[in-house]
Design an enzyme around this catalytic site. Structure first.
Site, PDB file in Angstrom:
ATOM      1  N   LEU A  18       0.819  -1.267   0.182  1.00 36.35           N
ATOM      2  CA  LEU A  18       0.147  -0.036  -0.082  1.00 36.35           C
ATOM      3  C   LEU A  18       0.977   1.361  -0.103  1.00 36.35           C
ATOM      4  CD1 LEU A  18      -2.756  -1.148   2.327  1.00 36.35           C
ATOM      5  CD2 LEU A  18      -2.974  -0.744  -0.078  1.00 36.35           C
ATOM      6  N   SER A  78      -6.416   6.883  15.668  1.00 37.26           N
ATOM      7  CA  SER A  78      -6.112   6.387  16.929  1.00 37.26           C
ATOM      8  C   SER A  78      -6.334   7.513  17.832  1.00 37.26           C
ATOM      9  CB  SER A  78      -4.440   6.268  16.781  1.00 37.26           C
ATOM     10  OG  SER A  78      -3.955   6.152  18.145  1.00 37.26           O
ATOM     11  N   SER A  79      -6.346   7.282  19.239  1.00 39.35           N
ATOM     12  CA  SER A  79      -6.557   8.169  20.262  1.00 39.35           C
ATOM     13  C   SER A  79      -5.158   8.981  20.397  1.00 39.35           C
ATOM     14  CB  SER A  79      -7.060   7.495  21.740  1.00 39.35           C
ATOM     15  OG  SER A  79      -5.991   6.539  22.022  1.00 39.35           O
ATOM     16  N   CYS A  80      -3.989   8.569  19.773  1.00 38.64           N
ATOM     17  CA  CYS A  80      -2.694   9.635  20.314  1.00 38.64           C
ATOM     18  C   CYS A  80      -2.906  10.941  19.220  1.00 38.64           C
ATOM     19  CB  CYS A  80      -1.652   8.520  19.897  1.00 38.64           C
ATOM     20  SG  CYS A  80      -1.392   8.190  18.162  1.00 38.64           S
ATOM     21  N   TYR A  90       3.673   9.096  14.229  1.00 38.27           N
ATOM     22  CA  TYR A  90       2.414   8.311  14.257  1.00 38.27           C
ATOM     23  C   TYR A  90       1.121   9.037  14.206  1.00 38.27           C
ATOM     24  CZ  TYR A  90      -1.140   4.320  14.530  1.00 38.27           C
ATOM     25  OH  TYR A  90      -2.244   3.653  14.498  1.00 38.27           O
ATOM     26  N   LYS A 113      -1.893  10.211  11.375  1.00 44.53           N
ATOM     27  CA  LYS A 113      -3.223   9.845  11.559  1.00 44.53           C
ATOM     28  C   LYS A 113      -3.878  11.079  11.113  1.00 44.53           C
ATOM     29  CE  LYS A 113      -3.360   5.506  12.158  1.00 44.53           C
ATOM     30  NZ  LYS A 113      -4.026   4.459  11.098  1.00 44.53           N
ATOM     31  N   HIS A 158       1.720  -3.590  21.853  1.00 42.42           N
ATOM     32  CA  HIS A 158       0.947  -2.576  22.723  1.00 42.42           C
ATOM     33  C   HIS A 158       0.857  -3.286  23.969  1.00 42.42           C
ATOM     34  CE1 HIS A 158      -0.777  -0.847  18.957  1.00 42.42           C
ATOM     35  NE2 HIS A 158      -0.181   0.170  19.499  1.00 42.42           N
ATOM     36  N   ARG A 208       4.241 -11.713  28.543  1.00 39.00           N
ATOM     37  CA  ARG A 208       5.484 -11.769  29.665  1.00 39.00           C
ATOM     38  C   ARG A 208       4.925 -12.234  30.858  1.00 39.00           C
ATOM     39  NH1 ARG A 208       8.168  -6.479  31.195  1.00 39.00           N
ATOM     40  NH2 ARG A 208       9.003  -8.096  32.396  1.00 39.00           N
ATOM     41  N   TRP A 216       7.507  -1.794  32.543  1.00 41.31           N
ATOM     42  CA  TRP A 216       7.772  -0.478  32.205  1.00 41.31           C
ATOM     43  C   TRP A 216       7.036   0.468  33.017  1.00 41.31           C
ATOM     44  CZ3 TRP A 216      10.073   1.404  27.057  1.00 41.31           C
ATOM     45  CH2 TRP A 216      11.234   0.884  26.660  1.00 41.31           C
ATOM     46  N   ARG A 228      -5.440   4.138  31.514  1.00 43.23           N
ATOM     47  CA  ARG A 228      -5.636   3.942  30.037  1.00 43.23           C
ATOM     48  C   ARG A 228      -7.189   3.103  29.793  1.00 43.23           C
ATOM     49  NH1 ARG A 228      -2.125   6.699  29.463  1.00 43.23           N
ATOM     50  NH2 ARG A 228      -0.296   6.338  28.129  1.00 43.23           N
TER      51      ARG A 228
END
Length: 322
Positions: free
Chosen positions: A44, A110-112, A139, A143, A186, A194, A209, A216
């Site tokens: 794409l 995206s919410s970002c 990113y 968007k 994510h 993990r 981390w 969230r």
């Protein structure tokens, strides 16, 4: 009887794209009228290839769910990849769709896209009102550009060509088909992997981390697919009544959030890990809070259905099949 529309789902192997395909099939849309291409079949970011594909496939609806995505680590390490590839994907698909007569397109953002310190919960009006979170700014900019592409085509060609390109902005998504990569995933799939591996290895503690304090919101991917199809098929009068020409995107959230620490304990319970969970405060937290104001979507008749406990159980079962 009317012939069913041909629908192209870009990114059908991704978590959201595959959920949209599942939903369309479950709703009775014939598989023969759902068009998909793998990355090997269609790159794409290649404008000529995308134009040729649209000219040949002639879809009538497009769900643009294809994107390069990743967590904090991936966005920090590969910023050029994230902005370039996402800009190219959305520009090529939206332009080729228009040139081949596609009137209905849904772009997944995206919410970002919202400022790092946007008032909570974040409403659509918060867009472009402050600096973005630095770790995923490339990113987010891509968007935002995709959303403005859709709005610009609507403004220039809505009346003359019937163009109706819509945008939905999901909160943090999880569910079957997620990326469980140990570094580039994510937060939920990363925690599932993990904590599952720690359980299997009998590890007494797992280090996560950040401080665990950021809040969230999480939405199960099948809910996101349902919201996408709902928004795509809204009558134009309803959509335009609840949006503005240059602020036309719609938030898609669950409606409540939790701390990363609470999420970690919830995932641990889901996978059966009983050890200690610790937090490395030397690592970045990202945005302090990201709760979406989804009242615009609620007023358009849609609500999330899958709660986090149920969604995590389904996601863990998916992980075990990988």
């Amino acid at each position: 009887m009317n012939q069913p529309e041909t629908i192209y789902v870009a990114g059908h192997r991704g978590m959201v794209g595959s959920a949209i395909v599942r939903l369309l099939l479950a709703a009775g849309h014939p598989a023969s009228h759902i068009v998909t291409r793998t990355h090997a079949e269609l790159d794409l970011t290649d404008q000529a290839a995308v134009r040729a594909f649209f000219a040949q496939a002639k879809p009538q609806q497009v769900y643009l769910a294809a994107a390069k995505v990743g967590g904090i680590h991936a966005n920090n390490v590969y910023p050029a990849d994230f902005i370039y590839q996402n800009l190219m994907i959305e520009a090529n698909v939206i332009e080729a769709a228009f040139c081949n007569g596609v009137q209905k397109l849904l772009f997944l953002g995206s919410s970002c896209i919202y400022p790092k310190l946007a008032p909570q919960p974040m409403s659509e009006q918060a867009l472009l009102t402050g600096p973005l979170e630095a770790t995923n700014e490339p990113y987010a900019v891509a968007k935002i550009a995709g959303m403005k592409l859709c709005e610009s085509y609507n403004r220039q060609f809505g009346v003359s060509h019937g163009v109706d390109y819509r945008c939905v902005m999901p909160t943090n998504l999880y569910g079957p088909g997620d990326n469980y990569h140990p570094e580039n995933s994510h937060v939920i799939p990363a925690l599932i992997r993990r904590l599952h591996e720690a359980k299997v290895a009998g590890m007494p503690e797992v280090v996560i981390w950040g401080s665990g304090m950021p809040m969230r919101e999480f939405l199960y991917v099948d809910d996101m697919a349902a919201a996408s199809v709902h928004v795509m098929n809204l009558p134009n009068a309803s959509y335009t009544q609840h949006t503005l020409p240059m602020l036309s995107h719609i938030n898609v959230g669950y409606g409540s959030d939790m701390s990363i620490a609470e999420l970690s304990r919830t995932v641990a319970a889901t996978v059966g890990y009983t050890g200690q969970i610790c937090f490395d405060t030397s690592k970045p937290d990202g945005t302090p809070r990201k709760l979406m104001d989804s009242s615009r979507l609620h007023n358009l008749g849609w609500q999330a259905k899958v709660d986090l406990t149920s969604g995590l159980a389904l996601t863990y079962q998916d992980f075990l099949t990988q």
